[in-house]
Enzyme design. Structure first.
Site, PDB file in Angstrom:
ATOM      1  CG  ASP A  35     -13.613  -7.251   1.655  1.00 40.37           C
ATOM      2  OD1 ASP A  35     -13.430  -6.554   2.665  1.00 40.37           O
ATOM      3  OD2 ASP A  35     -14.017  -6.785   0.568  1.00 40.37           O
ATOM      4  CE  LYS A  57       1.518 -17.047  -2.649  1.00 40.53           C
ATOM      5  NZ  LYS A  57       1.151 -18.426  -3.077  1.00 40.53           N
ATOM      6  CG  ASP A 106      -1.897 -19.795  -1.812  1.00 41.50           C
ATOM      7  OD1 ASP A 106      -1.292 -19.909  -0.720  1.00 41.50           O
ATOM      8  OD2 ASP A 106      -1.518 -20.385  -2.851  1.00 41.50           O
ATOM      9  CE1 TYR A 134      -3.557  -2.619   0.597  1.00 40.65           C
ATOM     10  CE2 TYR A 134      -4.664  -0.548   1.065  1.00 40.65           C
ATOM     11  CZ  TYR A 134      -4.721  -1.889   0.757  1.00 40.65           C
ATOM     12  OH  TYR A 134      -5.934  -2.505   0.611  1.00 40.65           O
ATOM     13  CG  ASP A 147      -8.074  -4.813   1.228  1.00 40.83           C
ATOM     14  OD1 ASP A 147      -9.028  -4.370   1.909  1.00 40.83           O
ATOM     15  OD2 ASP A 147      -7.993  -4.682  -0.008  1.00 40.83           O
TER      16      ASP A 147
HETATM   17  C1  IPM Z   1     -10.473  -1.465   3.648  1.00 44.85           C
HETATM   18  C2  IPM Z   1     -10.727  -0.798   2.331  1.00 44.85           C
HETATM   19  C3  IPM Z   1      -9.605   0.191   2.053  1.00 44.85           C
HETATM   20  C4  IPM Z   1      -8.332  -0.613   1.879  1.00 44.85           C
HETATM   21  C5  IPM Z   1      -9.829   1.129   0.856  1.00 44.85           C
HETATM   22  C6  IPM Z   1     -11.123   1.906   0.991  1.00 44.85           C
HETATM   23  C7  IPM Z   1      -8.674   2.052   0.657  1.00 44.85           C
HETATM   24  O1  IPM Z   1     -10.893  -1.750   1.347  1.00 44.85           O
HETATM   25  O2  IPM Z   1     -10.323  -0.755   4.659  1.00 44.85           O
HETATM   26  O3  IPM Z   1     -10.428  -2.699   3.683  1.00 44.85           O
HETATM   27  O4  IPM Z   1      -8.014  -1.111   0.788  1.00 44.85           O
HETATM   28  O5  IPM Z   1      -7.609  -0.746   2.873  1.00 44.85           O
HETATM   29 MG    MG Z   2     -10.912  -3.752   2.037  1.00 48.89          MG
END
Ligand code: IPM
Ligand code: MG
Length: 368
Positions: free
Chosen positions: A253, A192, A225, A142, A249
């Protein structure tokens, strides 16, 4: 000492709607529990860009640095898709994370019993799930340099750099191992190391910190993975997962959907302790700005409300009040309150964003 300060940054899309419910809950704690905060509100993301031409002004950044805790809604939206990268809404959030040095991002994934049917996975795979992803938040791909898009000969090249120093790995490893000691006492580290040198170093440093400082915590390692696969196969094998910024990240999710809806997941981003002993801290829902439903009263405020519960726990030493708020949410879900994201096939009428706020406040009243 005065009241602790809270900076509220509702942001874009559904951010302001869900944050409005949190403000009602903050008001409840002040009226009914004597927990007073000095609350201020400011702009971040696209709304800050619209007003000031930047997704985060220097003034707001300075206020955030001074605040005892920052609560953020969400940033981004299609309206800003064509903006220059440097002023995109997301840059405001990333600047907050980086300049406040919020290296440890706690993303709990808990499946409330009442929602076990909402996951796309089988009920017995997710019922009772309670895991914590600790995502490194201020380094890795990032932020690594060099980065950019440039010309090489007659074609363009896009570059990002995955870079981790030992101390960056060590401090997030400590935070995960420490946390595990207060939960199920297990950490699984994901990288990884089979293809990335930064992954090899990650594994070595996590192991060193574990062996030297937290030998009683059970530590394991997985390639990220395989970790993603295991998260979907049998997530209850995990307690705490520690991983880098990008893998975290993605994996968070994925973990979110185990709980039924992205509208349920809070997060805490913590840095080093300030002079008053509180960690630098920003709390935000894991979900995004959901522009498709913004302004319609459909959004689920629970992730944002649970983020405030994390603030009570991690910034304000009010663990019992955090428990109270979490129990209130558990209760309203058990009693059937559902925003539109939580509606299955059974034809239940959804409640609105503020309707969910009403029921949470009623459950808080009932807890007294
Ligand atoms: C998260 C989001 C952020 C990230 C975006 C909005 C920059 O997806 O907080 O998970 O990628 O970290
Ligand atoms: Mg995210």
């Amino acid at each position: 000492m005065g009241n602790p300060s809270l900076l509220i940054l509702p942001g874009d899309g559904i951010g302001p709607e869900v944050m409005a419910q949190v403000r009602r809950i903050i008001g409840w704690y002040s009226d009914k529990r004597g927990l007073q905060f000095d609350v201020s509100e400011d702009l971040v993301g696209g709304s800050a860009y619209d007003a000031h031409g930047t997704p985060l002004t220097d003034e707001t950044m300075a206020t955030a640095q001074e605040a005892d805790a920052v609560l953020l809604g969400a940033v981004g939206g299609p309206k800003y898709d064509d903006l220059d990268f440097s002023v995109k809404p997301e840059r405001g959030l990333l600047r907050l994370r980086k300049e406040m040095d919020l290296f440890s991002n706690l993303r709990p994934a808990q499946c409330f019993d009442a929602l076990a049917d909402f996951s796309s996975l089988k009920k017995d795979v997710v019922a009772g799930l309670d895991i914590m992803i600790v995502r490194e938040l201020t380094s890795g791909v990032y932020f690594g340099e060099p980065r950019g898009i440039h010309k090489e000969g007659n074609e363009r090249v896009g570059i990002n750099t995955q870079r981790y120093t030992e101390s960056e790995i060590a401090r997030v490893a400590r935070s995960a191992l420490e946390l595990a000691g207060r939960r199920g006492n297990k950490v699984c580290s994901m990288e990884k190391a089979n293809v990335m040198e930064s992954g090899i170093l990650w594994r070595e440093v996590v192991t060193e910190i574990h062996d030297a400082e937290y030998p009683d915590v059970e530590l394991s390692h997985m390639y990220a993975d395989a970790g993603a696969m295991q998260l979907c196969r049998w997530p209850k094998q995990f307690d705490v997962i520690v991983t880098d910024n990008l893998f975290g990240d993605l994996l968070s999710d994925c973990a979110a959907m185990l709980t039924g809806s992205l509208g349920m997941l809070p997060s805490a981003s913590l840095g080093a302790p300030m002079e008053n002993g509180r960690p630098k801290a920003l709390y935000e829902p894991v979900h995004g700005s959901a522009p498709d439903i913004a302004g319609q009263g459909k959004a689920n405020p629970i992730a944002c409300v649970l983020s405030f519960a994390m603030a009570l726990r991690y910034s304000f030493d009010a663990g019992a009040e955090a428990d109270r708020l979490e129990a209130a949410i558990e209760k309203v879900l058990a009693e059937g309150a559902r925003t539109a994201d939580l509606i299955g096939q059974d034809g239940v009428e959804p409640v609105s964003t503020s309707g969910m706020g009403d029921t949470i406040l009623a459950a808080l009243d009932a807890s007294l």
